[in-house]
Design a protein around this motif. Structure first.
Motif, short mmCIF file in Angstrom:
data_model
loop_
_atom_site.label_atom_id
_atom_site.label_comp_id
_atom_site.label_asym_id
_atom_site.label_seq_id
_atom_site.Cartn_x
_atom_site.Cartn_y
_atom_site.Cartn_z
N ARG A 107 0.85 -1.19 0.00
CA ARG A 107 0.00 0.00 0.00
C ARG A 107 0.89 1.24 0.00
O ARG A 107 1.80 1.35 0.82
CB ARG A 107 -0.90 0.02 1.24
CG ARG A 107 -1.80 1.25 1.33
CD ARG A 107 -2.71 1.14 2.55
NE ARG A 107 -1.95 1.11 3.79
CZ ARG A 107 -1.55 2.19 4.45
NH1 ARG A 107 -1.83 3.41 3.99
NH2 ARG A 107 -0.87 2.06 5.59
N VAL A 108 0.65 2.15 -0.94
CA VAL A 108 1.40 3.40 -1.02
C VAL A 108 0.45 4.55 -0.73
O VAL A 108 -0.57 4.72 -1.40
CB VAL A 108 2.04 3.58 -2.42
CG1 VAL A 108 2.81 4.89 -2.48
CG2 VAL A 108 2.96 2.40 -2.74
N ASP A 109 0.78 5.34 0.28
CA ASP A 109 -0.06 6.46 0.71
C ASP A 109 0.70 7.76 0.49
O ASP A 109 1.61 8.10 1.25
CB ASP A 109 -0.42 6.28 2.19
CG ASP A 109 -1.39 7.34 2.69
OD1 ASP A 109 -1.85 8.15 1.85
OD2 ASP A 109 -1.67 7.38 3.89
N VAL A 127 17.60 5.04 -1.58
CA VAL A 127 17.27 5.00 -0.16
C VAL A 127 15.91 4.34 0.06
O VAL A 127 15.78 3.35 0.80
CB VAL A 127 17.27 6.42 0.45
CG1 VAL A 127 16.56 6.43 1.81
CG2 VAL A 127 18.70 6.93 0.60
N VAL A 128 14.89 4.87 -0.60
CA VAL A 128 13.53 4.35 -0.39
C VAL A 128 13.41 2.94 -0.98
O VAL A 128 12.79 2.07 -0.38
CB VAL A 128 12.49 5.30 -1.01
CG1 VAL A 128 11.08 4.78 -0.75
CG2 VAL A 128 12.64 6.71 -0.44
N GLU A 148 4.35 5.11 3.43
CA GLU A 148 3.55 6.29 3.78
C GLU A 148 4.40 7.54 3.70
O GLU A 148 5.55 7.55 4.16
CB GLU A 148 2.97 6.14 5.18
CG GLU A 148 2.10 4.90 5.35
CD GLU A 148 1.63 4.71 6.79
OE1 GLU A 148 2.02 5.55 7.65
OE2 GLU A 148 0.89 3.74 7.04
N VAL A 149 3.85 8.59 3.10
CA VAL A 149 4.55 9.87 2.96
C VAL A 149 3.69 10.95 3.62
O VAL A 149 2.52 11.11 3.28
CB VAL A 149 4.79 10.21 1.48
CG1 VAL A 149 5.53 11.54 1.36
CG2 VAL A 149 5.58 9.09 0.80
N VAL A 159 7.82 6.74 5.48
CA VAL A 159 7.77 5.62 6.43
C VAL A 159 7.51 4.32 5.68
O VAL A 159 6.56 4.22 4.91
CB VAL A 159 6.66 5.84 7.48
CG1 VAL A 159 6.74 4.76 8.55
CG2 VAL A 159 6.77 7.23 8.10
N VAL A 160 8.39 3.33 5.91
CA VAL A 160 8.23 2.01 5.32
C VAL A 160 7.92 1.02 6.45
O VAL A 160 8.71 0.89 7.39
CB VAL A 160 9.49 1.57 4.56
CG1 VAL A 160 9.33 0.14 4.04
CG2 VAL A 160 9.78 2.53 3.41
#
Length: 380
Positions: A107-109, A127-128, A148-149, A159-160
């Motif tokens: 899930r990508v927010d 990095v990500v 999450e961004v 945030v991962v």
């Protein structure tokens, strides 16, 4: 007497051998299966597997080189104004093979409101992407991952989160140290060299940011939080793509490939043919000038490490020949550190690409070299 550093070195070399053999195994087996002329569907599956493993192998080598560069203070960031969405998209694309192979739900927010950072596009995506790849590797099949961004004042938090193996409390203070391996995780997941998170911390720090980890212990999942400073928003009405290069159309070109390794030269020729270009192969640097006069190429792809007459000498010969001195010449080499690129530039090369070279990198190098040579030496 075996010292602690000796044990660390032996452990690292053992892990390195293991990690290199992992991608080499499906590459070797894939070639054997392709030689047996499988069905088109099976061949397509094998190509996809081999492509993923080759990307993984290149990433391992790049990480090793990056560790050396960081330790010597030779990493140079190419900072620019970047939309954060571009970084997130690149990172997700890089981690997608591991996510899909683990059958994870990702899930990508991302907030709708655009955010911009001043940074090196490649390093921030690294990095990500590294954090996402780790989450996929250290989560059992069918896990849940989220990216999450969030905007927080003048910063952004990336945030991962995963519901995987977690990190023992005693290890959390050491997780960003070089060559750190967490307990039995190397046996339970796809492992790694223990250098990825150390690089992540270095790259984040070089962008004036910070990174933190949180886990309640083994089998409780992990949360990695990267904090980076944001740039001011682009004023309303201004183009969000201002300053971004427009990808040009690429006309067919004539490319001379000079490489003593016949397999490498031939595969580059195949790739050029797929791009719609015409090519000629030369395997001896001493024949390059004569071939260029006859073939009249638009650009030259020139290997550096050749016997008899190396790439530096060939390039100098081009520059000293009135009929060839304006030819765009691109160095292709397994050496890719800054001093290597400086050396090729001093020898007269227009561009430097590092093997192995992919489709987009090769096309970009050809375009840049030809354009820069035309600007520097316009036709009357």
């Amino acid at each position: 007497m075996v010292t602690r550093s000796d044990r660390y070195k032996d452990q690292f070399l053992a892990i390195l051998a293991h990690e290199l053999r992992n991608p080499l195994t499906p590459l070797r087996m894939g070639l054997d299966i392709l030689n047996s002329q499988p069905s088109p569907e099976r061949a397509q599956q094998i190509h996809a597997v081999m492509d993923r493993q080759l990307v993984h192998l290149v990433r391992l080598v790049d990480d090793l080189l990056d560790v050396s560069r960081v330790s010597q203070g030779k990493i140079v960031l190419k900072k620019e104004r970047i939309p954060l969405s571009d970084i997130i998209q690149s990172a997700v694309e890089a981690a997608r093979p591991l996510v899909d192979s683990g059958r994870h739900a990702l899930r990508v927010d991302m907030p709708v409101r655009p955010m911009w950072v001043n940074g090196d596009r490649t390093r921030l995506a690294q990095v990500v992407g590294n954090l996402l790849s780790n989450a996929a590797k250290y989560t059992p099949p069918g896990g849940k991952l989220s990216l999450e961004v969030h905007r927080e004042g003048q910063d952004v938090r990336i945030v991962v989160i995963d519901n995987g193996l977690g990190i023992p409390l005693a290890m959390q203070s050491k997780i960003f140290e070089l060559f750190t391996q967490v307990g039995e995780h190397t046996a339970r997941a796809q492992g790694g060299l223990g250098i990825g998170l150390a690089l992540v911390k270095q790259f984040v720090a070089m962008h004036d940011g910070s990174i933190a980890v949180q886990s309640d212990g083994e089998n409780t999942g992990s949360r990695f939080t990267v904090r980076l400073p944001l740039l001011a928003e682009i004023p309303e009405g201004a183009s969000a793509n201002a300053g971004q290069p427009v990808r040009p159309e690429h006309p067919p070109r004539r490319i001379l490939v000079v490489d003593d390794n016949e397999d490498v030269a031939e595969t580059i020729g195949w790739l050029l043919s797929e791009m719609g270009h015409e090519f000629r192969l030369v395997h001896d640097g001493r024949e390059a000038c004569d071939a260029a006069r006859e073939f009249k190429p638009d650009a030259v792809l020139l290997d550096i490490g050749m016997p008899q007459m190396d790439g530096y000498a060939v390039c100098r010969a081009f520059r000293e020949d009135p009929a060839l001195r304006d030819l765009p010449v691109i160095a292709q080499s397994g050496w890719g550190q800054e001093q290597d690129k400086n050396k090729t530039a001093k020898a007269g090369f227009d561009h430097h690409i590092v093997k192995p070279v992919g489709y987009d990198d090769l096309e970009r190098a050809l375009t840049l070299a030809i354009q820069s040579r035309r600007i520097a030496h316009p036709v009357p």
